[in-house]
Enzyme design. Sequence first.
Site, mmCIF file in Angstrom:
data_model
loop_
_atom_site.group_PDB
_atom_site.id
_atom_site.type_symbol
_atom_site.label_atom_id
_atom_site.label_comp_id
_atom_site.label_asym_id
_atom_site.label_seq_id
_atom_site.Cartn_x
_atom_site.Cartn_y
_atom_site.Cartn_z
ATOM 1 N N GLU A 288 14.653 -27.853 0.853
ATOM 2 C CA GLU A 288 13.604 -26.811 0.891
ATOM 3 C C GLU A 288 13.272 -26.301 -0.517
ATOM 4 O O GLU A 288 12.933 -25.139 -0.707
ATOM 5 C CB GLU A 288 14.004 -25.630 1.797
ATOM 6 C CG GLU A 288 14.444 -26.007 3.194
ATOM 7 C CD GLU A 288 13.331 -26.546 4.076
ATOM 8 O OE1 GLU A 288 12.176 -26.601 3.608
ATOM 9 O OE2 GLU A 288 13.618 -26.940 5.209
ATOM 10 N N GLY A 289 13.386 -27.176 -1.509
ATOM 11 C CA GLY A 289 13.171 -26.781 -2.900
ATOM 12 C C GLY A 289 14.494 -26.312 -3.480
ATOM 13 O O GLY A 289 15.152 -25.435 -2.918
#
Length: 596
Positions: free
Chosen positions: A404-405
Amino acid sequence: MSELARGGQFLVKETKSEDIFTPEDFSEEQIMMRDTVKEFVDREIWPNKDRFEKKDYALTEESMRKAGELGFLGVAVPEEYGGLGMGFVSTMLVCDYISGATGSFSTAFGAHTGIGTMPITLYGTEEQKLKYVPKLASGEWFGAYCLTEPGAGSDANSGKTKAVLSEDGTHYKITGQKMWISNAGFCSVFIVFARIEDDKNITGFIVENDPSNGISLGEEEHKLGIRASSTRQVFFNETKVPVENMLSERGNGFKIAMNALNVGRIKLAAACLDAQRRTISGAAKYANERIQFNTPIASFGAIRSKLAEMATSVYAGESASYRAAKNIQDRIEARVANGESHQDAELKGVEEFAIECSILKVAVSEDVQNCTDEGIQIFGGMGFSEDTPMESAWRDARIARIYEGTNEINRMLSVGMLVKKAMKGHVDLLGPAMKVAEELMGIPSFDTPDYSELFAEEKEMIAKLKKAFLMVAGSAVQKYGPALDEHQQLLMAASDILIEIYMAESVILRTEKLAKKQGADNVKEQIAMAQLYLYKAVDIVNIKGKEGIASFSEGDEQRMMMMGLKRYTKYNNMPNVVALRETIAAKIVSEGAYPY
């Protein structure tokens, strides 16, 4: 309820405790849903931990089907597409409690319900939604999300996968390689991002998984953790995709990817909470049973200190996660009431709080790693053994800081998005920053403040921490302007200050609300956790503030800001941290579990 909060506004506006949502505010329906999910996890997932650790991918798929039968996969899906249509807080709640037993199932669940289903729900045409979403919501089909490539990780828009329109204009042929694709081994439909011609931005497509249509899979990846989560490379070789399967508009893929990640980030924070509760409960039980020097190790201060810190982190994570979730839900409901579609309302509602989503992703993913690490330590040599659940919990926790980054990307994003919001006039940073600059030039007050009310000093301290951020970030923006992006270490330091402010304020406000409702004497452990969290937050702000100031200033300017930082991180009445930890630990040890 006062006017709706805006994302990032917590920094410049005082929030009242009655205006935030807390886990103590769950409705009867939400409590019933939580208990149903816990019962499912305790029956289907927790007893099978060994099988998940031995890479039993079939068990993951089977467990997902059972979750679908119970409606858990469709909690966030509108009723007209076969889901339960529950609000954002309820979707967070399910994500929280379904994720506690093993990262393998948690990842499969998150990838399917979030980035596998949600892009169609939020960006699909009516035809696309009617065709795909009911099957995904029921668990008849599973979804996967094909964004990452060997050369395109954090720089998601640089993917090389191509989509070429056929001569008759009826379909696209997709060719390329995707990697680290969760659920690839058993999914029915992929969300695939590819570039059409030389477009600046990638485009999203809905691609059914048909091996006869030029789709092949790599072997299952052998990973540090989340071992029974199916993770494979996916290869597309002139895979035909009907033109009507384009998701949203041409070139809109990057926006779809980023908005999907915003939702993914706050859900990932939720997915790291129950893992901490279960780790604390397991560690407390072991510490009560493990006898050394004729005494349970739970009676030793060194162990009690660990349990107290672990509990404080998850309590703060809960406080901030559900605060933000309700803010998002309120924003979605207000937009729907104004006549917007569910799709647009949810997209804009989550986008409004993208800063908080990034903050939560970083804070809670790092807390779960620390918690599981201390869990191993409390178990000692046994903690390092695969015979205890701590070892797998620690390995599973590690991925949360990457997907998710990465946390580095999210740290820089949180400050960058805040500055952009200020430039658009959505959050007034300039006015408060100028006031702080004037205050620094003035003579500080030497009046003795009145701290007779509960949390009076703590709330004053949070206001001072906000001034510290405005001082550091305001001066940095003034010095570097748009080139601030190039100063990553400065952005990281500023972000750590921002994160601590949001987390500390959330835990103080939750506990103040609780104390008003139940009486301070009845929530003394929660008060201790709120005070302990703030104490540590002040320390981090002090360290990161010095680092930031020293990186871009010198001489009189630097001396002035360092004096300001000292003023803004100074307690009038220093809390007794050892006593706070003891208050927290006593309750955990007596109950042999995380009790809140």
